[in-house]
Design a protein around this motif. Structure first.
Motif, PDB file in Angstrom:
ATOM      1  N   LYS A 187       0.841  -1.201   0.000  1.00 29.61           N
ATOM      2  CA  LYS A 187       0.000   0.000   0.000  1.00 29.61           C
ATOM      3  C   LYS A 187       0.874   1.249   0.000  1.00 29.61           C
ATOM      4  O   LYS A 187       0.577   2.243  -0.666  1.00 29.61           O
ATOM      5  CB  LYS A 187      -0.912  -0.022   1.228  1.00 29.61           C
ATOM      6  CG  LYS A 187      -1.897   1.136   1.282  1.00 29.61           C
ATOM      7  CD  LYS A 187      -2.800   1.018   2.502  1.00 29.61           C
ATOM      8  CE  LYS A 187      -3.784   2.193   2.556  1.00 29.61           C
ATOM      9  NZ  LYS A 187      -4.658   2.099   3.754  1.00 29.61           N
ATOM     10  N   TYR A 188       1.981   1.208   0.728  1.00 26.26           N
ATOM     11  CA  TYR A 188       2.909   2.339   0.844  1.00 26.26           C
ATOM     12  C   TYR A 188       3.513   2.694  -0.518  1.00 26.26           C
ATOM     13  O   TYR A 188       3.726   3.859  -0.838  1.00 26.26           O
ATOM     14  CB  TYR A 188       4.004   1.968   1.844  1.00 26.26           C
ATOM     15  CG  TYR A 188       5.102   2.987   1.988  1.00 26.26           C
ATOM     16  CD1 TYR A 188       4.892   4.191   2.671  1.00 26.26           C
ATOM     17  CD2 TYR A 188       6.369   2.738   1.464  1.00 26.26           C
ATOM     18  CE1 TYR A 188       5.906   5.124   2.813  1.00 26.26           C
ATOM     19  CE2 TYR A 188       7.388   3.668   1.604  1.00 26.26           C
ATOM     20  CZ  TYR A 188       7.152   4.859   2.274  1.00 26.26           C
ATOM     21  OH  TYR A 188       8.172   5.784   2.409  1.00 26.26           O
ATOM     22  N   ILE A 189       3.788   1.651  -1.343  1.00 26.66           N
ATOM     23  CA  ILE A 189       4.406   1.919  -2.651  1.00 26.66           C
ATOM     24  C   ILE A 189       3.367   1.972  -3.776  1.00 26.66           C
ATOM     25  O   ILE A 189       3.722   2.030  -4.956  1.00 26.66           O
ATOM     26  CB  ILE A 189       5.482   0.870  -2.987  1.00 26.66           C
ATOM     27  CG1 ILE A 189       4.885  -0.533  -3.076  1.00 26.66           C
ATOM     28  CG2 ILE A 189       6.608   0.926  -1.971  1.00 26.66           C
ATOM     29  CD1 ILE A 189       5.872  -1.591  -3.548  1.00 26.66           C
ATOM     30  N   GLY A 190       2.087   1.932  -3.408  1.00 24.95           N
ATOM     31  CA  GLY A 190       1.037   2.109  -4.410  1.00 24.95           C
ATOM     32  C   GLY A 190       0.601   0.850  -5.128  1.00 24.95           C
ATOM     33  O   GLY A 190       0.018   0.927  -6.209  1.00 24.95           O
ATOM     34  N   ILE A 191       0.846  -0.327  -4.544  1.00 20.47           N
ATOM     35  CA  ILE A 191       0.404  -1.595  -5.139  1.00 20.47           C
ATOM     36  C   ILE A 191      -0.874  -2.026  -4.435  1.00 20.47           C
ATOM     37  O   ILE A 191      -0.893  -2.197  -3.211  1.00 20.47           O
ATOM     38  CB  ILE A 191       1.480  -2.694  -4.984  1.00 20.47           C
ATOM     39  CG1 ILE A 191       2.774  -2.271  -5.679  1.00 20.47           C
ATOM     40  CG2 ILE A 191       0.982  -4.018  -5.540  1.00 20.47           C
ATOM     41  CD1 ILE A 191       2.680  -2.152  -7.175  1.00 20.47           C
ATOM     42  N   LYS A 192      -1.952  -2.204  -5.188  1.00 20.38           N
ATOM     43  CA  LYS A 192      -3.247  -2.513  -4.584  1.00 20.38           C
ATOM     44  C   LYS A 192      -3.348  -3.970  -4.127  1.00 20.38           C
ATOM     45  O   LYS A 192      -3.876  -4.254  -3.054  1.00 20.38           O
ATOM     46  CB  LYS A 192      -4.363  -2.211  -5.585  1.00 20.38           C
ATOM     47  CG  LYS A 192      -4.520  -0.715  -5.892  1.00 20.38           C
ATOM     48  CD  LYS A 192      -5.670  -0.475  -6.849  1.00 20.38           C
ATOM     49  CE  LYS A 192      -5.824   1.012  -7.137  1.00 20.38           C
ATOM     50  NZ  LYS A 192      -6.921   1.282  -8.089  1.00 20.38           N
ATOM     51  N   LYS A 193      -2.866  -4.906  -4.948  1.00 18.63           N
ATOM     52  CA  LYS A 193      -2.980  -6.323  -4.611  1.00 18.63           C
ATOM     53  C   LYS A 193      -1.617  -6.848  -4.193  1.00 18.63           C
ATOM     54  O   LYS A 193      -0.698  -6.920  -5.001  1.00 18.63           O
ATOM     55  CB  LYS A 193      -3.508  -7.118  -5.805  1.00 18.63           C
ATOM     56  CG  LYS A 193      -3.760  -8.586  -5.483  1.00 18.63           C
ATOM     57  CD  LYS A 193      -4.301  -9.314  -6.706  1.00 18.63           C
ATOM     58  CE  LYS A 193      -4.540 -10.794  -6.388  1.00 18.63           C
ATOM     59  NZ  LYS A 193      -5.032 -11.538  -7.565  1.00 18.63           N
ATOM     60  N   ASN A 194      -1.497  -7.214  -2.935  1.00 13.68           N
ATOM     61  CA  ASN A 194      -0.201  -7.657  -2.416  1.00 13.68           C
ATOM     62  C   ASN A 194      -0.011  -9.160  -2.573  1.00 13.68           C
ATOM     63  O   ASN A 194      -0.985  -9.917  -2.560  1.00 13.68           O
ATOM     64  CB  ASN A 194      -0.081  -7.303  -0.931  1.00 13.68           C
ATOM     65  CG  ASN A 194      -1.193  -7.939  -0.113  1.00 13.68           C
ATOM     66  OD1 ASN A 194      -2.322  -7.452  -0.119  1.00 13.68           O
ATOM     67  ND2 ASN A 194      -0.888  -9.003   0.598  1.00 13.68           N
ATOM     68  N   PRO A 195       1.237  -9.624  -2.719  1.00  8.94           N
ATOM     69  CA  PRO A 195       1.490 -11.071  -2.739  1.00  8.94           C
ATOM     70  C   PRO A 195       1.379 -11.650  -1.334  1.00  8.94           C
ATOM     71  O   PRO A 195       1.626 -10.955  -0.349  1.00  8.94           O
ATOM     72  CB  PRO A 195       2.927 -11.171  -3.260  1.00  8.94           C
ATOM     73  CG  PRO A 195       3.564  -9.882  -2.836  1.00  8.94           C
ATOM     74  CD  PRO A 195       2.478  -8.844  -2.910  1.00  8.94           C
ATOM     75  N   THR A 196       1.011 -12.903  -1.239  1.00 12.92           N
ATOM     76  CA  THR A 196       0.978 -13.585   0.050  1.00 12.92           C
ATOM     77  C   THR A 196       2.354 -14.185   0.327  1.00 12.92           C
ATOM     78  O   THR A 196       3.146 -14.388  -0.599  1.00 12.92           O
ATOM     79  CB  THR A 196      -0.066 -14.711   0.048  1.00 12.92           C
ATOM     80  OG1 THR A 196       0.358 -15.729  -0.882  1.00 12.92           O
ATOM     81  CG2 THR A 196      -1.439 -14.181  -0.366  1.00 12.92           C
ATOM     82  N   PRO A 197       2.655 -14.511   1.582  1.00 14.59           N
ATOM     83  CA  PRO A 197       3.940 -15.159   1.870  1.00 14.59           C
ATOM     84  C   PRO A 197       4.155 -16.434   1.063  1.00 14.59           C
ATOM     85  O   PRO A 197       5.264 -16.721   0.634  1.00 14.59           O
ATOM     86  CB  PRO A 197       3.843 -15.447   3.375  1.00 14.59           C
ATOM     87  CG  PRO A 197       2.960 -14.368   3.900  1.00 14.59           C
ATOM     88  CD  PRO A 197       1.925 -14.170   2.822  1.00 14.59           C
TER      89      PRO A 197
END
Length: 628
Positions: free
Chosen positions: A396-406
């Protein structure tokens, strides 16, 4: 295992009270001495134990406890190891709790009938995949086949419960389909894969944050943590005064801006102080978690329980980290694996160690424990969730809406290792992931097969359009095609006028369409074009070892083609002219020809033409057509 006397007496119990009296004081194995009747059962976690609050009721509660005791003592099916105990207990608890909602209080467990199970399966089908539901059906089957003979009659399930429930077969068939898709890398891929281009961007930003601005964040973090002990107003003033007096930040833009604002004002009014600091700390934590997991390949449960400031053994080239594998370990204590990790992975783990020490003041303990802005968290599940949320905060901080899971980070790194390595890549990926079997590693890589398959399919379709145009243009131009496949297409003739145009257009569309359907492969070899029938393995004899049905990441090798003898070869006039120019076929001297033709063996075998190589015969055919 349970004492044989207890098992014999268990069969004789007539009611709930008999069982509790018999099993009073008996403990579940490897559960921190949790006794049979305790409300909270302590189940093994990656490190320590997690608490499970038993909420089933009546006979369902009793059945849950007895089954758990038998299962954990090795009397029902395979005994779950390590965190597998938690998984089994949670799945069984959820199953029984949901059945209770459907049946209500019952007097005997065999009061559960086909209609109850049918309703349960129908409801669960809307919530979970057929694979998950199939595993729940298996738990009931295991109860019937292996637990029933060891239980008193009122805790036994009806033997026909599963076999006579109609939805069961449908669920199992769908689960089998999903499993085949999973293995081939096409089913549910969007849930397991994270786009590699986006992953590259995220990793780049994470590395940049760690390398460039982590020092500034580590300097402000202790001040922020100390401020949490004060009231809101006092904490704000404390941070403001600290920022004015402390050494200037060097690299973090937001912190530099904040510090300058504090130094150029006489009070903190109108300055947003705490939010940017908290955001910077969380972003660094998320970047370190992301890099730490992707560079070590650890499961999130293993990563959270790494010790703070772990010892890295240094060899000539690498930093070696000893990790503990618990999920697939053969023993309850887990198995140690020493693995090399890059410098940035080491930095990420060391920074996380510093952050957690700032939070709770301890040099020892788990690497992931509590959040910077919440009370200390001991629960392992919360620690795992913290990792997920940390990665989410960073994205979210770098502007990516969908984050990868571990887990997607593990998949990505396994793919990269095999992709960049030659020969030993698969074994390296297995070691990196901590798999005991290469089979599981292959399933990980299978998730990315569709990326290869899609890219190659698109490439083949593009090639097909170009090569189909080349062949069709020959026909439109009134030219003859040579080679066995070329002669088959044109029947050794030529088309003229509108017929040539129509046939050329139709042929081009047909070739491209068949390639898209996966029925043919059209290849450009060094000397001709080959059109292979993929439905006929014998049509690709020159490609022995290439299994088109079991994709391995290769394309057919055109260097293997034997165009002169190939039934799939198409030679255009330009192909033949190139053969002549390159002098791939040497002309036999006239004097030698005359001498050979005086040899009766040569004459009886058909003369010089029978001595020609396949390519020579194709060139000869062309030369006869043009009157050369």
């Amino acid at each position: 295992m349970l004492n044989s006397n207890i098992r014999e007496e268990l069969l004789k119990c007539n009611n709930k009270q008999d069982i509790y009296k018999l099993l009073e004081g008996v403990t579940y194995p490897k559960t921190n001495q949790t006794s049979f009747s305790e409300e909270i059962i302590q189940l093994p976690a990656s490190s320590g134990y997690s608490n499970m609050n038993v909420k089933t009721q009546g006979l369902y509660d009793l059945s849950f406890r007895v089954l758990l005791l038998l299962k954990f003592n090795g009397h029902v099916g395979l005994t779950p190891q390590n965190t597998g105990k938690s998984s089994y207990a949670n799945n069984l608890h959820r199953l029984l709790a949901r059945l209770y909602e459907i049946t209500g209080q019952i007097k005997r467990m065999d009061d559960i009938n086909n209609a109850h199970l049918e309703k349960y399966l129908s409801l669960r089908s809307d919530e979970v995949s057929p694979t998950t539901l199939s595993s729940e059906i298996y738990m009931l089957e295991e109860w019937i086949t292996e637990a029933n003979p060891k239980l008193p009659y009122f805790l036994r399930l009806d033997e026909s419960l599963v076999s006579s429930t109609s939805l069961v077969n449908t669920i199992r068939e769908n689960a089998a389909i999903l499993d085949r898709q999973y293995r081939s890398g096409v089913g549910g891929v969007e849930k397991r894969l994270y786009p590699l281009d986006e992953m590259k961007s995220i990793v780049y930003e994470a590395i940049n944050l760690i390398e460039e601005v982590s020092e500034d964040i580590l300097n402000i973090a202790p001040i922020y943590v100390q401020s949490l002990q004060l009231t809101e107003a006092r904490s704000r003033i404390y941070i403001y005064r600290s920022l004015k007096s402390m050494q200037a930040f060097k690299s973090h833009p937001q912190l530099i801006k904040l510090q300058n604002e504090c130094k150029t004002t006489t009070n903190s009014k109108g300055i947003t102080i705490k939010e940017p600091i908290l955001q910077s700390i969380k972003s660094l934590e998320g970047a370190c978690v992301l890099i730490g997991i992707i560079m070590t390949g650890m499961r999130v449960s293993e990563f959270t329980t790494l010790p703070r400031f772990p010892n890295f053994r240094q060899d000539e080239q690498y930093h070696l980290l000893t990790r503990l594998i618990t999920k697939t370990a053969s023993s309850e204590d887990g198995e140690e694996l020493e693995m090399p990790i890059p410098k940035i992975g080491k930095s990420a783990i060391e920074i996380l160690s510093k952050l957690v020490r700032i939070i709770d003041g301890q040099d020892e303990g788990n690497l992931i424990r509590s959040s910077i802005d919440t009370v200390h968290v001991e629960d392992v599940k919360s620690a795992s969730s913290r990792c997920v949320n940390s990665i989410k905060n960073f994205c979210k901080y770098i502007g990516i809406k969908k984050n990868p899971t571990p887990h997607q980070l593990r998949h990505t790194m396994a793919f990269i290792i095999v992709y960049l390595s030659k020969g030993s890549g698969l074994e390296l990926a297995r070691l990196f992931l901590g798999h005991t079997s290469i089979t599981m590693t292959l399933r990980y890589l299978g998730h990315y097969n569709h990326l290869y398959q899609t890219a190659i399919k698109e490439l083949e379709e593009d090639d097909a359009k170009l090569l189909a145009t080349v062949i069709s243009d020959e026909i439109r131009g009134g030219n003859k095609l040579y080679g066995k496949k070329g002669e088959y297409i044109t029947q050794e003739g030529v088309f003229m006028g509108s017929y040539a145009e129509e046939f050329g257009d139709l042929l081009e569309l047909s070739i491209v369409g068949l390639v898209k359907q996966g029925k043919i492969a059209i290849l450009q070899t060094p000397v001709c074009i080959c059109i292979h029938d993929l439905s006929n393995p014998k049509a690709m004899n020159c490609q022995r070892g290439f299994d088109i049905a079991d994709f391995t990441g290769e394309r057919p090798l055109t260097a293997r083609c034997e165009p002169g003898d190939c039934n799939n070869a198409v030679f255009t006039i330009s192909d033949i002219q190139k053969l002549q120019q390159d002098q791939l076929v040497e002309e036999i001297p006239e004097e030698f020809k005359a001498r050979l033709m005086r040899n009766m063996y040569v004459v009886n075998d058909g003369g010089l033409e029978e001595m020609m190589t396949p390519l020579e015969k194709i060139i000869k055919s062309y030369e006869m057509d043009i009157g050369a």
